[in-house]
Design a protein around this motif. Structure first.
Motif, short mmCIF file in Angstrom:
data_model
loop_
_atom_site.label_atom_id
_atom_site.label_comp_id
_atom_site.label_asym_id
_atom_site.label_seq_id
_atom_site.Cartn_x
_atom_site.Cartn_y
_atom_site.Cartn_z
N ARG A 394 -4.75 -0.77 -1.08
CA ARG A 394 -4.08 -1.99 -0.60
C ARG A 394 -2.56 -1.82 -0.61
O ARG A 394 -1.87 -2.23 0.32
N MET A 395 -2.04 -1.24 -1.68
CA MET A 395 -0.59 -1.09 -1.81
C MET A 395 -0.05 -0.09 -0.81
O MET A 395 1.02 -0.29 -0.23
N GLU A 396 -0.76 1.01 -0.57
CA GLU A 396 -0.29 2.01 0.40
C GLU A 396 -0.23 1.42 1.81
O GLU A 396 0.72 1.65 2.56
N GLU A 397 -1.26 0.62 2.15
CA GLU A 397 -1.25 0.01 3.49
C GLU A 397 -0.15 -1.04 3.58
O GLU A 397 0.56 -1.13 4.58
N SER A 398 0.00 -1.85 2.52
CA SER A 398 1.02 -2.91 2.58
C SER A 398 2.42 -2.30 2.66
O SER A 398 3.29 -2.82 3.36
N LYS A 399 2.66 -1.20 1.95
CA LYS A 399 3.97 -0.54 2.03
C LYS A 399 4.25 -0.06 3.45
O LYS A 399 5.36 -0.24 3.99
N ALA A 400 3.23 0.54 4.07
CA ALA A 400 3.39 1.02 5.45
C ALA A 400 3.67 -0.15 6.40
O ALA A 400 4.51 -0.05 7.31
N LEU A 401 3.00 -1.29 6.18
CA LEU A 401 3.21 -2.46 7.03
C LEU A 401 4.61 -3.05 6.85
O LEU A 401 5.25 -3.49 7.81
N ILE A 402 5.10 -3.05 5.61
CA ILE A 402 6.45 -3.56 5.34
C ILE A 402 7.51 -2.70 6.02
O ILE A 402 8.46 -3.20 6.63
N LEU A 403 7.34 -1.38 5.95
CA LEU A 403 8.34 -0.46 6.48
C LEU A 403 8.27 -0.30 7.99
O LEU A 403 9.28 0.04 8.63
N ASN A 404 7.10 -0.52 8.58
CA ASN A 404 6.93 -0.18 10.00
C ASN A 404 6.60 -1.35 10.91
O ASN A 404 6.39 -1.16 12.11
N THR A 405 6.51 -2.57 10.35
CA THR A 405 6.22 -3.74 11.20
C THR A 405 7.15 -4.89 10.81
O THR A 405 7.86 -4.83 9.81
N ASP A 406 7.10 -5.96 11.60
CA ASP A 406 7.86 -7.17 11.31
C ASP A 406 6.97 -8.27 10.76
O ASP A 406 7.32 -9.46 10.79
N VAL A 416 -4.31 -7.19 3.74
CA VAL A 416 -4.81 -6.21 2.76
C VAL A 416 -5.73 -6.84 1.70
O VAL A 416 -6.11 -6.18 0.73
N GLY A 417 -6.08 -8.13 1.88
CA GLY A 417 -7.13 -8.69 1.03
C GLY A 417 -6.72 -9.66 -0.05
O GLY A 417 -7.52 -9.98 -0.93
N TYR A 418 -5.46 -10.17 0.02
CA TYR A 418 -5.02 -11.14 -1.00
C TYR A 418 -4.92 -12.53 -0.39
O TYR A 418 -4.38 -12.72 0.70
N GLU A 419 -5.44 -13.52 -1.11
CA GLU A 419 -5.38 -14.91 -0.64
C GLU A 419 -3.98 -15.49 -0.84
O GLU A 419 -3.52 -16.31 -0.05
N SER A 420 -3.31 -15.10 -1.93
CA SER A 420 -2.03 -15.69 -2.29
C SER A 420 -0.89 -14.70 -2.10
O SER A 420 -0.91 -13.61 -2.69
#
Length: 441
Positions: A394-406, A416-420
């Motif tokens: 989850r963290m690896e995907e979220s890091k990639a999304l933060i760095l490469n998307t808006d 990535v699977g978190y409600e909050s």
């Protein structure tokens, strides 16, 4: 100092209870709050939680399910249940799972703090260490040993299947308080470390170790289980657990999970208070006193299988596919099956880690093994705790999304699977050392 986790889907209630605890003057270290069961389980996995205070009715996972799963992760975590409804079925279930109290909303502040105080006092209750038990001597030890006749008769039910017909065995079981009709057998084999090993003329010490261990067993069984506990050999004990038809049919209670919780709790407390390691073997659940000898052999086999694992101590018979082997499997066959289970679990996690509310139970069910055994195998084979692997993905995907998307924080958390989003940020900062916002900058 004790760490407390408060769980309620109403943030104001979490804030109010946290405020009460902070101002109480009790011996409290950290107070954590979570707004649903899945967030709460992350805290149980990652933090040193001693007491769980949880609402019973919350979205996808209720307080009973949360309590069950928390105890599977850490059997020594104590629980207080709070509820807006005085539901007898829930209260009975909570107490059976070991809840220290069941409080009805609206909560009385003094009553709530008294309940927390009592739970903490019981955790802090001094328990004699092995050396103190030995120094007391047998005449001062308060444990009442089972009557020899009773223990012998119970052992016969476990070890002599040919003795008497089924009706006679049923009568014998009923005379010994085993009405069932559903039964399981747990066996505990003590291992005295070399430095504690009594000399040949110190049989009394061995006897006191047995007394002490059986005393711990009976304390843990008290009021929560209908069971008979007794010695079968010098350093081996057996527990025969039973359920009637109504108890066995209770919804929302996974009996195997309950047995595993008990097994892990037995191991933890015997090691904590006596300094002794032990191996725990758990049978399946079968109907009828005529199967007690079968259950006994299953518990023996689970313990025997467990002998090959130096760092894992609680084994359930159903975790291994015995029917695939004509005789006891070799070390190579055990290893092959273990590797197969881990690879299958990794595949399932990689396909489903984005799913909200994913639990270890789901991963375990997909592999037809218990959550605890799967966690052990996964850590042994991959170096990762099973839930750490979920968080890693989850963290690896979220890091990639933060760095490469808006995408916004809440969108990434959702993906990535978190409600909050707040809970996602806490996990992210704990994992990377910076918040999502700081990383983006």
């Amino acid at each position: 100092m004790y760490n407390i986790l408060v769980v309620d889907d109403e943030p104001l209630i979490c804030k109010g209870l946290s405020g009460l605890l902070t101002a109480s003057g009790l011996d409290i270290g950290q107070i954590y709050t979570a707004y649903n069961g899945h967030e709460a389980l992350d805290y149980v996995r990652m933090e040193d939680i001693d007491l769980l205070v949880t609402d019973i009715q919350m979205g996808e996972m209720n307080g009973i399910e949360l309590m069950q799963q928390a105890k599977l992760i850490k059997p020594w975590v104590q629980t207080i249940i709070i509820s807006a409804h005085e539901t007898f079925q829930y209260a009975q279930m909570a107490i059976r799972l070991g809840a220290k109290d069941y409080l009805i909303k609206p909560l009385n502040s003094e009553q709530f703090l008294d309940s927390v105080r009592n739970a903490l006092l019981k955790m802090d209750k001094p328990v004699p260490q092995a050396e103190e038990w030995l120094s007391r001597g047998a005449e001062q030890f308060r444990m009442v040993e089972p009557l020899p006749d009773s223990g012998e008769r119970l052992s016969r039910l476990l070890h002599n299947p040919a003795e008497g017909d089924e009706e006679q065995r049923f009568i014998e079981a009923e005379q010994l308080g085993l009405a069932g009709p559903y039964f399981s057998v747990i066996k505990i084999k003590l291992a005295i470390p070399a430095e504690k090993e009594p000399s040949p003329d110190q049989e009394e010490d061995t006897r006191l170790f047995r007394y002490a261990a059986l005393n711990i067993v009976n304390e843990l069984l008290h009021q929560e289980w209908r069971a008979a506990s007794f010695y079968t050999e010098s350093l081996e004990m057996a527990l025969i657990l039973q359920w009637n038809e109504a108890e066995y049919a209770e919804p929302n209670l996974n009996k195997i999970n309950q047995l595993e919780m008990l097994g892990r709790s037995l191991h933890h407390h015997i090691h904590k208070y006596l300094g002794l390691l032990c191996t725990v073997g758990i049978s399946q659940i079968l109907k009828g006193a005529g199967f007690l000898d079968v259950l006994s052999r299953q518990a023996d086999k689970a313990m025997l299988w467990g002998g090959g694992h130096g760092d894992y101590h609680v084994f359930y018979y159903g975790d291994f596919n015995w029917h695939n082997y004509a005789q006891d499997p070799s070390t190579e066959e055990l290893t092959t099956q273990s590797n197969r289970i881990v690879e299958s679990a990794k595949k399932y996690i990689e396909e489903n880690y984005r799913q909200k509310g994913l639990t270890i139970h789901e991963v375990a069910r997909s592999n037809h093994v218990s959550p605890n055994y799967l966690s052990y195998l996964f850590k042994k084979n991959t170096g990762y705790n099973l839930w750490e692997y979920v968080i890693k993905l989850r963290m690896e995907e979220s890091k990639a999304l933060i760095l490469n998307t808006d995408l916004r924080r809440y969108e990434i958390a959702e993906r990535v699977g978190y409600e909050s989003p707040e809970h996602f940020s806490k996990i992210f900062k704990k994992y990377f050392g910076v918040s999502p916002t700081e990383l983006k900058k």
